[in-house]
Structure formats: C-alpha cells, structure tokens
Write a protein that holds these residues in place. Sequence first.
Motif, PDB file in Angstrom:
ATOM      1  N   SER A 214       4.933  51.678  18.817  1.00  9.87           N
ATOM      2  CA  SER A 214       5.429  51.514  20.173  1.00  9.87           C
ATOM      3  C   SER A 214       6.753  50.757  20.145  1.00  9.87           C
ATOM      4  N   GLY A 217      12.078  50.703  25.242  1.00 17.74           N
ATOM      5  CA  GLY A 217      13.156  51.673  25.456  1.00 17.74           C
ATOM      6  C   GLY A 217      14.227  51.214  26.416  1.00 17.74           C
ATOM      7  N   ALA A 228      16.763  56.771  21.623  1.00 14.81           N
ATOM      8  CA  ALA A 228      15.369  57.207  21.708  1.00 14.81           C
ATOM      9  C   ALA A 228      15.077  58.299  20.687  1.00 14.81           C
ATOM     10  N   TYR A 232      12.309  58.053  17.694  1.00 12.76           N
ATOM     11  CA  TYR A 232      11.304  59.102  17.559  1.00 12.76           C
ATOM     12  C   TYR A 232      11.285  59.646  16.132  1.00 12.76           C
ATOM     13  N   PHE A 239       6.914  54.884  24.079  1.00 12.95           N
ATOM     14  CA  PHE A 239       8.178  54.330  24.532  1.00 12.95           C
ATOM     15  C   PHE A 239       7.951  53.659  25.880  1.00 12.95           C
ATOM     16  N   TRP A 256      13.057  60.335  31.654  1.00 17.57           N
ATOM     17  CA  TRP A 256      12.174  59.902  30.575  1.00 17.57           C
ATOM     18  C   TRP A 256      10.925  60.784  30.490  1.00 17.57           C
TER      19      TRP A 256
END
Length: 265
Positions: A214, A217, A228, A232, A239, A256
């Motif tokens: 986790s 963001g 992001a 990933y 996120f 998002w």
Amino acid sequence: MAKTPDRPVRLGVQLQPQHAAYPKIRDTLARLEDAGVDMVTTWDHFFPLTGEPDGLHFECWTTLGAWAEQTSRVEIGALVTCNSYRNPDLLADMARTVDNISDGRLVLGIGSGWFERDYTEYGYDFGTAGSRLDDLAAAMPRIRDRWARLNPPPTREIPVMIGGGGEKKTLRIVAEHATIWHSFSDAETLRHKLGVLREHGEAVGRDVDEIEVSVGGGSVQQAPGETADALYAEGARLFTVSTSGPDHPLDELQAWLDWRDERNG
C-alpha cells in the motif's frame, strides 16, 4: 511483490477528520462509498495536523463505529491507529466490535505513533522512536491473542495494515504480522524497501509476497500520473489519496477510479 499480478489494484481515500463539522464528513463518506472507492480511512490523532492547530477535529475509533453503521460495502479503518494510545487488549476488543458492527469490513491499520502533541496533551509517555516500535512489536501478539478469546469473535481474520518504512524494526514487524504494508515512497525507495522486507521475511520464515503493498498517492485533488504508474510497476496495489476539511474536495476522484479500473482490465 510484483510476482502476484492476480491481486487487484484498490483505491483508498483518507478522509481526514479535521476542520470540518461532522455532517460534512458524513456526506463525504457517503459520496466515496457511492462512487466505488474500496477503502475509506480516518487517522488517529487528537488535533489537526495541518492548518489551524486547534481547529475542528474528531477522534478515530468513535468515528469508525459511526462509519460502520453508515456504510454497507466499503472497507473502513485508520491510517493508522497509534499503538501507544490504547491498551493492546482494549484495542483488539474495539477492533473486534467495529468489525462486527460493519459485518467484516474493518482493517486494523496500526503504527507506533509520532505526533508528540497527542502524547503530551493526553498524558502518554512519548518515549523514543525505538521504544515506541518495541511497544508495537510487543502489542501485536497480544492483539491476536485477545481476538482468539473474545466472544463473539471477529467475523473474519481482521486484516492488519502496518504503516512505516523503518528498515531495522518496522519492516521486521511488517514481515511478522502485516496483511498490508503501507508507506509513503517513490518507486526507487519502494523497490529498496521491498528488498529489505523480503530479507526480514526470510529471517522469520514468511513469504512476503502475500503482503499487500500500500502506498500514499497524495491528494485526491491531483490525478494519477507517472508516479502512480511507477509505483504500480514496483508492486503497489493499494493506493490511498487524501482529502481534508473544511470542504473535503474530491476533484480527481473519478480519474483515480478510472486509473484503478484500467489497471484491473
């Protein structure tokens, strides 16, 4: 961590409980659940962390009890609760209770604590960063032991999200106890920390690939971008973006959500 492509990307929002009257927080929570967010978290502090230091503010666990009744789908929790503020057995009971109220949607986010004003104004021993981490390590077995003895028990094996990136102590605790590990990292830092976490996993005999990664963001007012994407690529799958009072803006929430859905195919 990137070896587990079957784990979906999830989107969390930290609904910061500062500078807003509670009806605004309640309304924002409803909007987030209706929009399809996967998790909504509060934080565990007694005063605002930004803006007017004595502004409007609400306590974590009483808030989570209200959220458990208000919502029906979204996971809820603290990002993160402070181990120092409650006896570990009491905290386990509180978490079990909110878990039952919510029909199994609580995530126990927990960390060692850091905001000194909370400690001094509420009469807790601040100690040192090291002593607070030692206390967290000692608390985790007590929490699990209490869960095993409560009647009724939790509705499920409550996920434990541990926050922090300290390489000597925090990541060792993560390797031993976490379902989810949360940090604020760029991609290069995340890659390095995951390597350290893997070493701790080997030392304690745990496959850390089972731990969900986790990351924070940033603000929900900023759309996802290359940062992001890079996180990933390193294995982050949860996120969490934040929104703060008094207005709790959600400017880029849909961006998002779309980004999450694109990654999940």
